[in-house]
Structures are given as structure tokens and as C-alpha cells.
Design a protein around this motif. Structure first.
Motif, PDB file in Angstrom:
ATOM      1  N   LEU A  73      13.841 -52.957   0.906  1.00  0.00           N
ATOM      2  CA  LEU A  73      14.126 -54.370   1.112  1.00  0.00           C
ATOM      3  C   LEU A  73      14.184 -55.030  -0.257  1.00  0.00           C
ATOM      4  O   LEU A  73      13.191 -55.032  -0.997  1.00  0.00           O
ATOM      5  N   GLY A  74      15.379 -55.568  -0.601  1.00  0.00           N
ATOM      6  CA  GLY A  74      15.579 -56.083  -1.950  1.00  0.00           C
ATOM      7  C   GLY A  74      16.025 -57.526  -1.980  1.00  0.00           C
ATOM      8  O   GLY A  74      16.814 -57.965  -1.130  1.00  0.00           O
ATOM      9  N   LEU A  75      15.520 -58.262  -2.966  1.00  0.00           N
ATOM     10  CA  LEU A  75      15.923 -59.639  -3.230  1.00  0.00           C
ATOM     11  C   LEU A  75      16.547 -59.675  -4.625  1.00  0.00           C
ATOM     12  O   LEU A  75      15.910 -59.266  -5.600  1.00  0.00           O
ATOM     13  N   GLN A  76      17.793 -60.150  -4.713  1.00  0.00           N
ATOM     14  CA  GLN A  76      18.553 -60.055  -5.959  1.00  0.00           C
ATOM     15  C   GLN A  76      17.917 -60.889  -7.060  1.00  0.00           C
ATOM     16  O   GLN A  76      17.578 -62.053  -6.884  1.00  0.00           O
ATOM     17  N   ALA A  77      17.781 -60.240  -8.235  1.00  0.00           N
ATOM     18  CA  ALA A  77      17.279 -60.922  -9.426  1.00  0.00           C
ATOM     19  C   ALA A  77      18.401 -61.188 -10.416  1.00  0.00           C
ATOM     20  O   ALA A  77      18.407 -62.209 -11.099  1.00  0.00           O
ATOM     21  N   SER A  78      19.371 -60.272 -10.500  1.00  0.00           N
ATOM     22  CA  SER A  78      20.555 -60.435 -11.345  1.00  0.00           C
ATOM     23  C   SER A  78      21.689 -59.667 -10.692  1.00  0.00           C
ATOM     24  O   SER A  78      21.600 -59.319  -9.513  1.00  0.00           O
ATOM     25  N   LYS A  79      22.745 -59.403 -11.449  1.00  0.00           N
ATOM     26  CA  LYS A  79      23.919 -58.758 -10.861  1.00  0.00           C
ATOM     27  C   LYS A  79      23.594 -57.384 -10.296  1.00  0.00           C
ATOM     28  O   LYS A  79      24.054 -57.014  -9.213  1.00  0.00           O
ATOM     29  N   HIS A  80      22.802 -56.587 -11.020  1.00  0.00           N
ATOM     30  CA  HIS A  80      22.503 -55.217 -10.592  1.00  0.00           C
ATOM     31  C   HIS A  80      21.029 -54.997 -10.261  1.00  0.00           C
ATOM     32  O   HIS A  80      20.690 -53.959  -9.688  1.00  0.00           O
ATOM     33  N   TRP A  81      20.156 -55.910 -10.613  1.00  0.00           N
ATOM     34  CA  TRP A  81      18.722 -55.723 -10.417  1.00  0.00           C
ATOM     35  C   TRP A  81      18.239 -56.468  -9.174  1.00  0.00           C
ATOM     36  O   TRP A  81      18.651 -57.583  -8.899  1.00  0.00           O
ATOM     37  N   TYR A  82      17.316 -55.810  -8.432  1.00  0.00           N
ATOM     38  CA  TYR A  82      16.708 -56.390  -7.234  1.00  0.00           C
ATOM     39  C   TYR A  82      15.191 -56.178  -7.279  1.00  0.00           C
ATOM     40  O   TYR A  82      14.716 -55.104  -7.674  1.00  0.00           O
ATOM     41  N   TYR A  83      14.471 -57.226  -6.861  1.00  0.00           N
ATOM     42  CA  TYR A  83      13.050 -57.049  -6.578  1.00  0.00           C
ATOM     43  C   TYR A  83      12.961 -56.300  -5.253  1.00  0.00           C
ATOM     44  O   TYR A  83      13.516 -56.744  -4.240  1.00  0.00           O
ATOM     45  N   THR A  84      12.237 -55.171  -5.240  1.00  0.00           N
ATOM     46  CA  THR A  84      12.323 -54.270  -4.101  1.00  0.00           C
ATOM     47  C   THR A  84      10.952 -53.866  -3.586  1.00  0.00           C
ATOM     48  O   THR A  84      10.055 -53.524  -4.359  1.00  0.00           O
ATOM     49  N   LEU A  85      10.853 -53.888  -2.263  1.00  0.00           N
ATOM     50  CA  LEU A  85       9.722 -53.305  -1.555  1.00  0.00           C
ATOM     51  C   LEU A  85      10.229 -52.022  -0.910  1.00  0.00           C
ATOM     52  O   LEU A  85      11.140 -52.052  -0.083  1.00  0.00           O
ATOM     53  N   ASN A  86       9.644 -50.890  -1.289  1.00  0.00           N
ATOM     54  CA  ASN A  86      10.176 -49.583  -0.908  1.00  0.00           C
ATOM     55  C   ASN A  86       9.175 -48.841  -0.031  1.00  0.00           C
ATOM     56  O   ASN A  86       7.956 -48.856  -0.295  1.00  0.00           O
ATOM     57  N   LEU A  87       9.705 -48.196   1.018  1.00  0.00           N
ATOM     58  CA  LEU A  87       8.893 -47.363   1.901  1.00  0.00           C
ATOM     59  C   LEU A  87       9.519 -45.977   1.977  1.00  0.00           C
ATOM     60  O   LEU A  87      10.718 -45.839   2.226  1.00  0.00           O
ATOM     61  N   LEU A  88       8.685 -44.957   1.781  1.00  0.00           N
ATOM     62  CA  LEU A  88       9.138 -43.567   1.832  1.00  0.00           C
ATOM     63  C   LEU A  88       8.161 -42.780   2.692  1.00  0.00           C
ATOM     64  O   LEU A  88       6.945 -42.770   2.430  1.00  0.00           O
ATOM     65  N   ALA A  89       8.680 -42.114   3.724  1.00  0.00           N
ATOM     66  CA  ALA A  89       7.850 -41.313   4.626  1.00  0.00           C
ATOM     67  C   ALA A  89       8.585 -40.017   4.931  1.00  0.00           C
ATOM     68  O   ALA A  89       9.783 -40.041   5.240  1.00  0.00           O
ATOM     69  N   TYR A  90       7.867 -38.879   4.846  1.00  0.00           N
ATOM     70  CA  TYR A  90       8.517 -37.603   5.130  1.00  0.00           C
ATOM     71  C   TYR A  90       7.503 -36.574   5.611  1.00  0.00           C
ATOM     72  O   TYR A  90       6.325 -36.591   5.251  1.00  0.00           O
TER      73      TYR A  90
END
Length: 418
Positions: free
Chosen positions: A239-256
Motif C-alpha cells: 500500500l503506497g502513498l506517492q511522495a514524488s514521481k517514482h517514490w512512494y511511502y509504502t506499507l508492505n506485507l509479505l507472507a509465505y
């Protein structure tokens, strides 16, 4: 009307007509000459005995002053070639104009013939064959003040895509093969499904589910008919919120985790199972969208300085093999995480998909580097080369490889993408 009064009236009308022609100007174009004659002939309809005008050429007195060859020929001919007394009087009136008022003569008989020559009468109707080149639909009539229904569709910000493949490998080695070895069969199936949300403003939510399962046979194994060669079930959500053209503040979830039990040759011990182990990683950081080499190299890079890592085993016998204290099911770690998920498309037939994952609690480190090379022969047939090195210093150290682990296979089979 008597003939004695008729001819003086005719002469006066002729003089009036020619003087009017001199005022308007000389008609240079053929269309103007014809129009003048038509106007003059139309005036004759209002005069009594108009049929006689046409019969004795009296219409020439009403038409614009024109030089006729028949008038001069009749005047200087030795024999009488006129059409009668009435024609002689008409010719005499015209000759008087030619001799005394030549400036009033605005045209000649030749110009009159060139402007509008006499055509033969058409007795039969002309039939034209018309070829229909293009059928044009009739234009609909516009309805005035018609009610207008405005339909506003809600934009769809979701993008769904995926790819699947099934690969097979067969290897036969005779019993007397000089280098040894054994025959075996192998197959691997993989499916990837992505559901991504992008509102084209500042919010992105990417979801990817990966499933991979492979089996192999071995004659050297007298206990197991089939063993897993590839086993993975992994969910990634960002889940990302744009900070600039290519950068996003991101909350990441990984499950395997994995689907099946894992064995070794001639060994009854279960080395892995569903939810044994299970890894859950939640991190907060920045994500960079990659679009390099004219968008042939695409993907994203995740940098998370703050990450929580949970490792769980349902089988207590596998606790120590996964760095968990004996008799415990879980291991909780805080640290940092790094992920690079990229795809490099060299051309339409060769591509490289790579995933580099690293987590450290500053006491232990875990690194995975998955590499999948795809050689696409046509829309449905492809060959794959998979290389997967892994480092984990929280497991038991091997005498030959240390903390490094390696998996590799090559296959050929069916693939499909949408």
C-alpha cells in the motif's frame, strides 16, 4: 393593327432596343448574347400577331442589333432572293441601321452561332446508367428539445493480470552408463495472479499471489514415489502513498509457506510442511518504481528501515531447524528489510525475472535471490531456467555449504499469460 402602322412601330422598337444595348455595353461572352435574345423574344409575346414576327424574320428588329449576312446579300444581289415584301421591309430597316448607325450594331451572326448553335431535336429520351458508388445512410432528423440522458460511468482503477506455466523434464540413464546416475521424471507448475489498484493520483495498492509446485521421481528412493522439488505459496501486498514521481511511502506485507511435506531420499523425517515454516513480514519504508532501458527493465525496489518478522512452525520437531528455540512455535524479530522485484525483457523471446529479498535483525541475516530465465518459442511453448541461491545464518551450518543453500532446475513445457 394595319400593316402601315405596324412597320413604323417596329422601327421605333428596334431603335429603342439597340440604344438600350449601347447603354448597357457590348456583350463579350456567349452567355450574355444568348440572354439578350431570350429577353427580346420574351417581349414579343406581349405584341399582337407575334406569330407573324417569327414568320417574316421580324424578331430581328426586336433582338439586339446584329449584323446578318442575309441582309447585305439580299441588298446587293442581282436577283430577288428575299422571302417576300415583309422580309424586304425587315431587311431594309436593318440595312438602314447598318449604313447610318453602325455603332448600334453590337454583334454579328457568327458570334450568335458560336454562342448558341442550333441543335437537332432530340426525339428519343436519353437514358443514363447511374452506378451506385457508395450508399449513404439518410441523415437522421434532429429532435428539438429532446431529453438528454447523461450516463457517468465510475472509472475502474483495478488491473488484473497473471501468468501460468507447466514444465516437464525427463531423464533416462541406463544401468551401465559409464558415469553412473539414475533416471527420473520431473514436472513443475506455477501460477501468478496480480490485482493492482491505482487511482492515477497518489494512492497505489499492489497485490500478488504466487503458487509454485513441482514433483520428481527417483529410483534410488525406495520409500517415496514422489518428492517435491519446488513448493511455494507466497502473498505480497503493498500500500503506497506517492511522495514524488517514482517514490512512494509504502506499507508492505509479505507472507509465505508451502503446500506439501518435504522429504529426502530414503528418509521418513518430514523436513517441511504446510505452515511449517510460515513467515510473515510487515515493514514500513519507501518504494521506488523502476522504468529503465526504455521500459524494458521494470519493477520496484523496496527499502524498509523498520520491519517486523514472524516465523512460525506448526511442527515442533522443526523448531530448531528454523532458528526457533526448542519447544517453541514462533520467533519474533525486529529489523530492516530490502526487496527488489524486477523483470528485464531482453527481447520478445527472452526475459529475466529476479527477486532479491533480505532481512536482518542485526543478529541474524536472511537473503534470497530468485532468478527465472524464460525462453519463449511461441505463444504457448517455453523453456525456463531457475536458479535460487539462499543464505540463512539462523539455521544449522552445513559442513560443505555453510549457511548457503542452492536450488536449480531447467524445464520445457506449456505457458500462458493474460
Amino acid at each position: 393593327m394595319s400593316m402601315k402602322l405596324f412597320f413604323p412601330a417596329v422601327l421605333l422598337s428596334a431603335l429603342a432596343t439597340t440604344m438600350q444595348a449601347e447603354t448597357v455595353g457590348q456583350a463579350k461572352q456567349g452567355g450574355a448574347i444568348v440572354q439578350q435574345y431570350l429577353d427580346s423574344l420574351s417581349a414579343c409575346r406581349n405584341i399582337e400577331s407575334a406569330e407573324q414576327l417569327s414568320a417574316y424574320n421580324h424578331y430581328k428588329l426586336f433582338a439586339p442589333a446584329t449584323f446578318y449576312h442575309s441582309v447585305s446579300s439580299s441588298a446587293f444581289a442581282l436577283n430577288d432572293i428575299s422571302g417576300g415584301v415583309e422580309s424586304k421591309e425587315t431587311d431594309a430597316a436593318l440595312l438602314n441601321i447598318y449604313m447610318n448607325r453602325p455603332a448600334l450594331v453590337t454583334g454579328s451572326e457568327k458570334q450568335l452561332k458560336d454562342a448558341a448553335s442550333v441543335k437537332e431535336e432530340i426525339c428519343e429520351p436519353i437514358k443514363n446508367e447511374v452506378e451506385l458508388v457508395q450508399k449513404v445512410a439518410p441523415r437522421p432528423q434532429e429532435v428539438v428539445d429532446a431529453p438528454v440522458v447523461v450516463v457517468v460511468e465510475k472509472p475502474n482503477f483495478w488491473t488484473i493480470k497473471g501468468d501460468y506455466y507447466v514444465q516437464f523434464l525427463q531423464n533416462f540413464v541406463s544401468a551401465n552408463w559409464y558415469k553412473g546416475g539414475e533416471s527420473n521424471y520431473a514436472m513443475v507448475a506455477s501460477g501468478t495472479l496480480e490485482a493492482n489498484y491505482d487511482n492515477k493520483e497518489k494512492l497505489k495498492w499492489g497485490n500478488k499471489l504466487e503458487a509454485k509446485l513441482g514433483f520428481q521421481t527417483s529410483r534410488a528412493d525406495s520409500i517415496h514415489n514422489l518428492k517435491t522439488s519446488e513448493d511455494l505459496l507466497r502473498l505480497t501486498s503493498k500500500l503506497g502513498l506517492q511522495a514524488s514521481k517514482h517514490w512512494y511511502y509504502t506499507l508492505n506485507l509479505l507472507a509465505y509457506t508451502q503446500f506439501m511435506r518435504g522429504y529426502k531420499n530414503n528418509d521418513l523425517f518430514t523436513y517441511s510442511d504446510f505452515m511449517s515454516p510460515f513467515t510473515l513480514n510487515i515493514s514500513l519504508g519507501m518504494n521506488y518504481g523502476v522504468e529503465w532501458l526504455n521500459k524494458r527493465l521494470t519493477g520496484n525496489i523496496q527499502i524498509s528501515p523498520l520491519a517486523y518478522n514472524l516465523k512460525f512452525v506448526d511442527r515442533l520437531a522443526l523448531s530448531t531447524r528454523n532458528g526457533i528455540k526448542e519447544g517453541k512455535h514462533t520467533l519474533n524479530d525486529f529489523g530492516s528489510m530490502f526487496t527488489a522485484d524486477l523483470m528485464w525483457k531482453f527481447n520478445d523471446n527472452i526475459s529475466w525475472k529476479t527477486r532479491l529479498y533480505g532481512f536482518t535483525s542485526y543478529k541474524r541475516a536472511e537473503i534470497e535471490w530468485e532468478n527465472e530465465f524464460t525462453f519463449q518459442f511461441n505463444k504457448y511453448i517455453s523453456s525456463k531456467l531457475f536458479i535460487y541461491p539462499r543464505f540463512d545464518d539462523n539455521t544449522q551450518r552445513d559442513s560443505e555449504y555453510g549457511y548457503w543453500q542452492l536450488r536449480e532446475y531447467a524445464s520445457l513445457g506449456f505457458s500462458y499469460s493474460f
